[in-house]
Design an enzyme around this catalytic site. Structure first.
Site, PDB file in Angstrom:
ATOM      1  N   HIS A 163       0.839  -1.197   0.000  1.00 49.25           N
ATOM      2  CA  HIS A 163       0.000   0.000   0.000  1.00 49.25           C
ATOM      3  C   HIS A 163       0.874   1.247   0.000  1.00 49.25           C
ATOM      4  O   HIS A 163       1.949   1.263   0.614  1.00 49.25           O
ATOM      5  CB  HIS A 163      -0.900   0.030   1.240  1.00 49.25           C
ATOM      6  CG  HIS A 163      -1.746  -1.186   1.396  1.00 49.25           C
ATOM      7  ND1 HIS A 163      -2.623  -1.622   0.423  1.00 49.25           N
ATOM      8  CD2 HIS A 163      -1.867  -2.063   2.419  1.00 49.25           C
ATOM      9  CE1 HIS A 163      -3.243  -2.709   0.851  1.00 49.25           C
ATOM     10  NE2 HIS A 163      -2.792  -3.002   2.048  1.00 49.25           N
TER      11      HIS A 163
ATOM     12  N   ARG B 259      -1.036  -4.867  -6.316  1.00 50.40           N
ATOM     13  CA  ARG B 259      -0.732  -6.297  -6.311  1.00 50.40           C
ATOM     14  C   ARG B 259       0.597  -6.565  -7.009  1.00 50.40           C
ATOM     15  O   ARG B 259       0.825  -6.131  -8.133  1.00 50.40           O
ATOM     16  CB  ARG B 259      -1.828  -7.083  -7.038  1.00 50.40           C
ATOM     17  CG  ARG B 259      -3.176  -7.054  -6.379  1.00 50.40           C
ATOM     18  CD  ARG B 259      -4.112  -8.091  -7.013  1.00 50.40           C
ATOM     19  NE  ARG B 259      -5.499  -7.752  -6.733  1.00 50.40           N
ATOM     20  CZ  ARG B 259      -6.322  -7.195  -7.596  1.00 50.40           C
ATOM     21  NH1 ARG B 259      -5.912  -6.931  -8.830  1.00 50.40           N
ATOM     22  NH2 ARG B 259      -7.555  -6.916  -7.248  1.00 50.40           N
TER      23      ARG B 259
END
Length: 325
Positions: free
Chosen positions: A97, A191
């Site tokens: 993140h 991802r």
């Protein structure tokens, strides 16, 4: 306003989810692979609705704007925290993140620092937590060649463990884990690797975000050193300080276990306090008014309430407060 805000969870279907939250917390889940219970949320992708009192039917994001006194008249434009319960029936993608600066510039929202309290874990459960690259070029080479065996670090976990995940940390919950997550209110995930899984709706492999990941991964990885502090309260009860500033700039998190006690609480580092009942059941008392706290209940004690009591034969809660003004 002298009532707590009890909140209705929002359930999110995920490719890695299941139906365990119905068994563990008696939730009435929709059909499908339910991976996330957004328990206390003002995020537009799943805002929580107030279930009681004068604000019943209102969404948390509405209250943040219309009733700022409930939150200590904050300066921030958005409710800063998001509490989830995650059911990893299968392993989540290996991900990272961004921090606030990158997320604001590229996604138009907050960054995402988060943490997990492990509620349940099957034998031999582990997390992906961190990486072995010594510099950015080595990181880039390992990611782009798919050398996950050498790149990724694994961390064994069991029920009762607590893990802090700052933005920039490569991580993943793996199969067989149920966790309560406290995080900044963000839904941005990059991802790195997804086991070549196919999206349930599109029939195509889920998108990867290699460039964004390489931009945001912290190199080298250094695991934060938490100073867990446990304190006895009352005759038989315990409060555990899991994380707070300066280690966590955005929130503080505590674990609370009340055993055959009635314990008085007040706000600690923030103006309002978030609670989730993760085991047992009990009673919340505010100004002689009692509220039942069954398993799986989520609520906010607003800034207008200065002290309250929690009692029970055996109730376990996770509490959190925003430490941002």
């Amino acid at each position: 306003m002298m009532e707590p805000l009890f909140l209705k969870p929002v359930f999110q279907e995920k490719i890695w989810g299941g139906q365990k939250l119905a068994q563990e917390f008696n939730y009435d889940l929709p059909e499908g692979k339910i991976g996330e219970c957004w328990a206390i949320s003002a995020h537009p992708h799943g805002p929580s609705q107030v279930e009681n009192g004068p604000y019943a039917g209102k969404y948390l994001n509405e209250l943040w704007q219309s009733q700022p006194e409930l939150f200590g008249n904050p300066q921030g434009k958005v409710f800063p925290l998001l509490t989830k319960i995650l059911d990893a029936e299968d392993s989540l993608s290996v991900q990272v993140h961004p921090d606030n600066v990158y997320a604001k510039a590229h996604e138009g929202e907050l960054g995402k620092t988060e943490c997990w309290y492990i509620i349940a874990a099957e034998p031999d459960s582990y997390l992906i937590y961190g990486h072995n690259a010594k510099n950015h070029q080595e990181m880039k080479d390992m990611i782009e060649s798919g050398d996950w065996q050498h790149f990724l670090k694994k961390l064994p976990v069991q029920a009762g463990d607590f893990v802090f995940v700052p933005s920039g940390t490569v991580h993943a919950l793996n199969k067989g884990i149920v966790a309560l997550e406290t995080q900044q209110s963000s839904d941005t995930t990059y991802r790195l690797y997804d086991y070549d899984r196919v999206d349930m709706k599109t029939g195509k492999k889920r998108a990867l975000h290699l460039q964004q990941s390489e931009d945001t991964i912290t190199v080298p990885f250094v695991a934060p050193k938490l100073k867990l502090q446990q304190q006895k309260i009352g005759a038989n009860s315990v409060i555990t300080n899991y994380v707070q500033p300066p280690i966590s700039p955005f929130f503080a998190v505590w674990g609370i276990q009340v055993h055959n006690d009635q314990i008085q609480f007040q706000h600690q580092l923030g103006a309002y306090t978030l609670y989730s009942v993760i085991a047992g059941a009990g009673v919340l008392t505010i100004a002689d008014q009692e509220y039942q706290l069954p398993l799986g209940t989520h609520f906010i004690i607003p800034a207008t309430i200065k002290d309250w009591k929690i009692s029970g034969a055996n109730i376990q809660l996770i509490a959190s407060e925003s430490t941002e003004e």
